[in-house]
Design a protein around this motif. Structure first.
Motif, short mmCIF file in Angstrom:
data_model
loop_
_atom_site.label_atom_id
_atom_site.label_comp_id
_atom_site.label_asym_id
_atom_site.label_seq_id
_atom_site.Cartn_x
_atom_site.Cartn_y
_atom_site.Cartn_z
N TYR A 152 -39.98 29.50 6.19
CA TYR A 152 -39.10 29.86 7.32
C TYR A 152 -37.61 29.91 6.96
O TYR A 152 -36.97 30.92 7.33
CB TYR A 152 -39.37 28.90 8.47
N GLN A 159 -37.38 27.15 16.32
CA GLN A 159 -37.43 26.14 15.28
C GLN A 159 -38.57 25.16 15.49
O GLN A 159 -39.25 24.76 14.55
CB GLN A 159 -36.10 25.38 15.22
N VAL A 171 -37.77 25.59 7.37
CA VAL A 171 -37.52 24.52 8.34
C VAL A 171 -37.80 23.21 7.63
O VAL A 171 -38.77 23.09 6.89
CB VAL A 171 -38.42 24.66 9.58
N LYS A 220 -41.95 26.71 14.63
CA LYS A 220 -42.04 26.78 13.17
C LYS A 220 -42.39 25.41 12.60
O LYS A 220 -43.24 25.28 11.71
CB LYS A 220 -40.72 27.27 12.57
N ALA A 221 -41.75 24.37 13.15
CA ALA A 221 -42.00 23.00 12.68
C ALA A 221 -43.42 22.56 12.98
O ALA A 221 -43.97 21.70 12.27
CB ALA A 221 -41.00 22.04 13.32
N ILE A 267 -35.35 18.21 13.42
CA ILE A 267 -35.47 19.47 12.68
C ILE A 267 -34.13 20.19 12.59
O ILE A 267 -34.07 21.33 12.12
CB ILE A 267 -36.53 20.39 13.32
N LYS A 268 -33.07 19.52 13.03
CA LYS A 268 -31.75 20.12 12.97
C LYS A 268 -30.74 19.04 12.60
O LYS A 268 -30.81 17.92 13.11
CB LYS A 268 -31.38 20.75 14.32
#
Length: 524
Positions: free
Chosen positions: A485, A286, A487, A289-290, A445-446
């Motif tokens: 993605y 993740q 994200v 990707k970010a 990011i989560k």
């Protein structure tokens, strides 16, 4: 021969310490806590060995008995090393279970107690026994002890250099230490009595043959510590790494992962087939990707720096999405690059330059005629939870600032928490970053509670142009969504980041391991 015994015994002690810490890294990490446990066990063994060796040497009634005692200590140390290290991985797996409840220091120390303690006692006993053999009178005792101590120190130097530079990268940790054990057994033979040398030689040859056969057939491996298939167990000058294929059925895509730290993955790739060239460069984590969000800020960079190569998936990905950019990748370990080529089919693109150097050393020299960077990614870790401290200090960030072009952006990932016991680590990194960078943006990011250990992406600029580029890309919503993605990066306000207990990290004082200890105690 007495001097040779002292030389090799002390070389073996240093080799034990180096290989011990190195071999246990995939299970316990390489933090100061782990090394403290390992070194405490070795030093305790040395203290006991020096004392016991002196006592037994004084009890020996003649030189022949002293030489026999020397043969027993050398041979016993060799047998202890060779036999225990055959099952080193099995004991390390047990130690990791203990570490989860009692802490890393205790877990590592208990494994070291089995692997290093017996041999440390026996090897330490060599020096006082040898001194008793060589001392003929009180008049020359000081010069004899001084000479033998010098030989012991030279042996220690040789052991550390040969083990770290020659044996581990070219032979492997376990193979090196078993070879040292066998060498000590062979070295013990000349010190036995003449009448028993043939018998001892026969016994030792039989033992060594049985040992090698057993090692080939029954020796433990790291396979029991991983989920999936252990493809390779590799030693380089800087790392012991495992290449692991995630469980999959024939014909299915699967993940190939690189692990150098306990319960964590350093890098990896999606494999679309069984050949190394089937590794896809698309980010699988993740946070990587970010990282692509920075290309919303600077869509067409000319010069990019990536600190940390690992299997080179993200550098390859960057070369694809920024085809006009020159990309400099700094990877400390040449063995990592060789691993990427062997197991992930990595081929350096024409626009990529690879520098095998420490990231901080590279930054120190970045202003010496090098073109400044539009984007700098920091993707280097000395454990799953912390970037090497020398890249996170006030002095390092100042060097980083000078390496940026006007409007340049630095991007990195922090594993930490916004609230709770582990939050001072994030707060300290941000406080330090702000001493050199005027504009800092923090993203989660989560969607998890703020007190949860998580990936936190940081972007920073050092001038007004960079601030405007960041502000424009983020917009009023404070959300960056990467639909490919997908994200989503959510901007975090300063009010939601706990800054209590935060420090400004410097080269002189950067207690990163203490700050991350609460994070390591959680399951990430």
């Amino acid at each position: 021969m007495i001097e040779v015994a002292i030389f090799f015994a002390n070389a073996a002690i240093l080799a034990l310490e180096i290989v011990g810490g190195r071999s246990l890294t995939p299970y316990f990490g390489s933090s100061a806590e782990v090394w403290a446990g390992i070194l405490a066990v070795v030093l305790a063994g040395l203290a006991i060995g020096y004392r016991a060796g002196g006592i037994f040497a004084d009890r020996a009634k003649n030189e022949q008995r002293l030489r026999t005692l020397l043969a027993i200590t050398l041979g016993g140390a060799g047998i202890a090393i060779a036999t225990t290290w055959m099952v080193a991985d099995a004991f390390a797996i047990v130690g990791t279970a203990l570490a989860q409840s009692a802490g890393l220091t205790v877990g590592a120390a208990m494994v070291a107690l089995f692997l290093l303690f017996p041999a440390s006692i026996l090897l330490a006993a060599v020096s006082p026994i040898a001194a008793k053999i060589r001392i003929r009178s009180l008049a020359d005792s000081a010069s004899v002890v001084g000479r033998l101590s010098a030989i012991a120190a030279i042996g220690s130097v040789a052991g550390s250099l040969i083990t770290g530079i020659v044996l581990i990268p070219n032979v492997g940790s376990k193979e090196s230490i078993i070879g040292i054990g066998i060498s000590l057994i062979v070295l013990a033979i000349p010190f036995s009595t003449k009448g028993k040398r043939v018998t001892m030689t026969t016994l030792f040859v039989f033992f060594i043959g049985a040992l090698i056969s057993t090692h080939l057939v029954f020796a433990s491996s790291a396979a029991g510590a991983v989920v999936g298939t252990l493809v390779a167990d590799i030693d380089t000058r800087y790392n012991r790494m495992w290449i692991i294929d995630a469980p999959h059925r024939d014909g299915e895509t699967y993940l190939r992962l690189v692990r150098t730290d306990p319960n964590s993955t350093q890098c990896g790739a999606l494999m679309k087939g069984n050949a190394p060239t089937d590794a896809d460069e698309t980010p699988i984590f993740q946070y990587t990707k970010a990282f692509d969000a920075v290309f919303r800020v600077i869509p067409e960079p000319e010069h990019i720096l990536i600190i940390g190569g690992c299997n080179y998936s993200y550098p390859r990905h960057t070369a694809r999405i920024a085809p006009k950019a020159t990309i400099d990748v700094v990877e400390l370990d040449p063995g990592m690059t060789a691993m990427a080529e062997r197991w992930f089919g990595f081929v350096r693109p024409p626009t990529m330059n690879i520098f095998h150097a420490d990231g901080r050393t590279f930054l120190n020299e970045a202003g010496d005629g090098k073109k400044p960077y539009d984007i700098v990614f920091i993707d280097a870790y000395n454990s799953i939870l912390s970037i090497p401290y020398q890249l996170m200090t006030q002095e390092a960030f100042e060097k980083l600032r000078h390496s940026l072009a006007p409007g340049g952006i630095v991007v990195f990932n922090i594993i930490g928490t916004f609230e709770g016991k582990g939050s001072p680590y994030l707060g300290s990194v941000l406080s330090t970053l702000r001493t050199s960078f005027t504009h800092v943006e923090v993203f989660r990011i989560k969607d998890v509670p703020l007190s949860t250990t998580q990936n936190i992406v940081v972007m920073a600029s050092a001038d007004e142009m960079g601030r405007e580029l960041l502000t424009h890309a983020i917009g009023e919503s404070g959300v960056l969504t990467l639909t490919q993605y997908p994200v989503t990066l959510r901007q975090m306000s300063n009010e939601k980041i706990n800054s209590s207990g935060a420090l400004v990290l410097t080269d002189n004082y950067a207690p990163v391991e203490a700050l991350t200890k609460p994070l390591r105690e959680r399951r990430y």
